[in-house]
Design a protein around this motif. Sequence first.
Motif, PDB file in Angstrom:
ATOM      1  N   HIS A   6      29.891  37.637   3.966  1.00  0.00           N
ATOM      2  CA  HIS A   6      29.084  38.397   4.923  1.00  0.00           C
ATOM      3  C   HIS A   6      29.964  39.494   5.505  1.00  0.00           C
ATOM      4  O   HIS A   6      31.097  39.245   5.899  1.00  0.00           O
ATOM      5  CB  HIS A   6      28.589  37.481   6.044  1.00  0.00           C
ATOM      6  N   LEU A   7      29.437  40.708   5.520  1.00  0.00           N
ATOM      7  CA  LEU A   7      30.146  41.827   6.136  1.00  0.00           C
ATOM      8  C   LEU A   7      29.150  42.633   6.940  1.00  0.00           C
ATOM      9  O   LEU A   7      28.082  42.998   6.434  1.00  0.00           O
ATOM     10  CB  LEU A   7      30.791  42.719   5.065  1.00  0.00           C
ATOM     11  N   ALA A   8      29.475  42.896   8.189  1.00  0.00           N
ATOM     12  CA  ALA A   8      28.654  43.734   9.054  1.00  0.00           C
ATOM     13  C   ALA A   8      29.455  44.980   9.409  1.00  0.00           C
ATOM     14  O   ALA A   8      30.644  44.891   9.730  1.00  0.00           O
ATOM     15  CB  ALA A   8      28.268  42.969  10.322  1.00  0.00           C
ATOM     16  N   PHE A   9      28.815  46.139   9.313  1.00  0.00           N
ATOM     17  CA  PHE A   9      29.484  47.390   9.644  1.00  0.00           C
ATOM     18  C   PHE A   9      28.453  48.405  10.099  1.00  0.00           C
ATOM     19  O   PHE A   9      27.242  48.170  10.011  1.00  0.00           O
ATOM     20  CB  PHE A   9      30.323  47.914   8.473  1.00  0.00           C
ATOM     21  N   ASN A  10      28.933  49.543  10.580  1.00  0.00           N
ATOM     22  CA  ASN A  10      28.064  50.542  11.179  1.00  0.00           C
ATOM     23  C   ASN A  10      27.631  51.631  10.217  1.00  0.00           C
ATOM     24  O   ASN A  10      28.386  52.045   9.336  1.00  0.00           O
ATOM     25  CB  ASN A  10      28.756  51.199  12.375  1.00  0.00           C
ATOM     26  N   VAL A  11      26.414  52.095  10.447  1.00  0.00           N
ATOM     27  CA  VAL A  11      25.827  53.254   9.780  1.00  0.00           C
ATOM     28  C   VAL A  11      25.141  54.078  10.868  1.00  0.00           C
ATOM     29  O   VAL A  11      24.966  53.604  11.988  1.00  0.00           O
ATOM     30  CB  VAL A  11      24.817  52.835   8.687  1.00  0.00           C
ATOM     31  N   THR A  12      24.734  55.288  10.534  1.00  0.00           N
ATOM     32  CA  THR A  12      24.114  56.127  11.558  1.00  0.00           C
ATOM     33  C   THR A  12      22.622  56.360  11.339  1.00  0.00           C
ATOM     34  O   THR A  12      21.965  56.939  12.194  1.00  0.00           O
ATOM     35  CB  THR A  12      24.823  57.497  11.646  1.00  0.00           C
ATOM     36  N   LEU A  46      25.207  41.880   3.408  1.00  0.00           N
ATOM     37  CA  LEU A  46      25.690  43.028   4.184  1.00  0.00           C
ATOM     38  C   LEU A  46      24.713  43.241   5.326  1.00  0.00           C
ATOM     39  O   LEU A  46      23.496  43.214   5.129  1.00  0.00           O
ATOM     40  CB  LEU A  46      25.738  44.297   3.339  1.00  0.00           C
ATOM     41  N   SER A  47      25.237  43.477   6.509  1.00  0.00           N
ATOM     42  CA  SER A  47      24.435  43.797   7.682  1.00  0.00           C
ATOM     43  C   SER A  47      24.894  45.149   8.204  1.00  0.00           C
ATOM     44  O   SER A  47      26.041  45.297   8.612  1.00  0.00           O
ATOM     45  CB  SER A  47      24.608  42.746   8.776  1.00  0.00           C
ATOM     46  N   MET A  48      24.005  46.124   8.142  1.00  0.00           N
ATOM     47  CA  MET A  48      24.336  47.461   8.615  1.00  0.00           C
ATOM     48  C   MET A  48      23.691  47.672   9.977  1.00  0.00           C
ATOM     49  O   MET A  48      22.481  47.534  10.126  1.00  0.00           O
ATOM     50  CB  MET A  48      23.835  48.525   7.648  1.00  0.00           C
ATOM     51  N   HIS A  49      24.518  47.999  10.950  1.00  0.00           N
ATOM     52  CA  HIS A  49      24.086  48.202  12.328  1.00  0.00           C
ATOM     53  C   HIS A  49      24.264  49.663  12.711  1.00  0.00           C
ATOM     54  O   HIS A  49      25.222  50.310  12.267  1.00  0.00           O
ATOM     55  CB  HIS A  49      24.926  47.334  13.277  1.00  0.00           C
ATOM     56  N   LEU A  50      23.346  50.158  13.544  1.00  0.00           N
ATOM     57  CA  LEU A  50      23.501  51.524  14.027  1.00  0.00           C
ATOM     58  C   LEU A  50      24.738  51.606  14.907  1.00  0.00           C
ATOM     59  O   LEU A  50      24.939  50.780  15.798  1.00  0.00           O
ATOM     60  CB  LEU A  50      22.255  51.956  14.814  1.00  0.00           C
ATOM     61  N   GLY A  51      25.579  52.587  14.623  1.00  0.00           N
ATOM     62  CA  GLY A  51      26.804  52.773  15.385  1.00  0.00           C
ATOM     63  C   GLY A  51      27.738  53.705  14.639  1.00  0.00           C
ATOM     64  O   GLY A  51      27.383  54.285  13.612  1.00  0.00           O
TER      65      GLY A  51
END
Length: 137
Positions: A6-12, A46-51
């Motif tokens: 599992h990897l979480a990171f930011n996207v816009t 994968l978890s992409m979070h706004l940031g």
Amino acid sequence: MRSLFHLAFNVTDLDQTRHFYGDVLGCTEGRSTVTWVDFDFFGHQLSMHLGEPFKTANTGHVGDHLVPMPHFGLVLALPDWQALAQRLQLAKITFVLPPQVRFQGEPGEQWTMFFCDPFGNPIEIKGFASLDTLYAT
């Protein structure tokens, strides 16, 4: 024991995220809210979070090339790697390091390619003729 990464990171932008990871890479979308979206990244989450995305720099040495650090990626069986490389080339992805073989004829022979998602998050995909040689020395 079976484990999944599992990897979480930011996207816009979540719409761009859905296009890139879903349409271009072919990943299946999972759960989402208005601030994040999950994808099945070839069997991993994968978890992409706004940031604000990670800051990266071309400091990783891959043969004679410098590649972005940090980066994440995937190891595939060679036929799957070849199919993905072709898919990315047809999608006209700009490669940091185009599809190529390294350590040819040596233990750990592998095919590799580096590219970034639309937010600059670097991804490396490796291919092996046999996944049993992943850690060969």
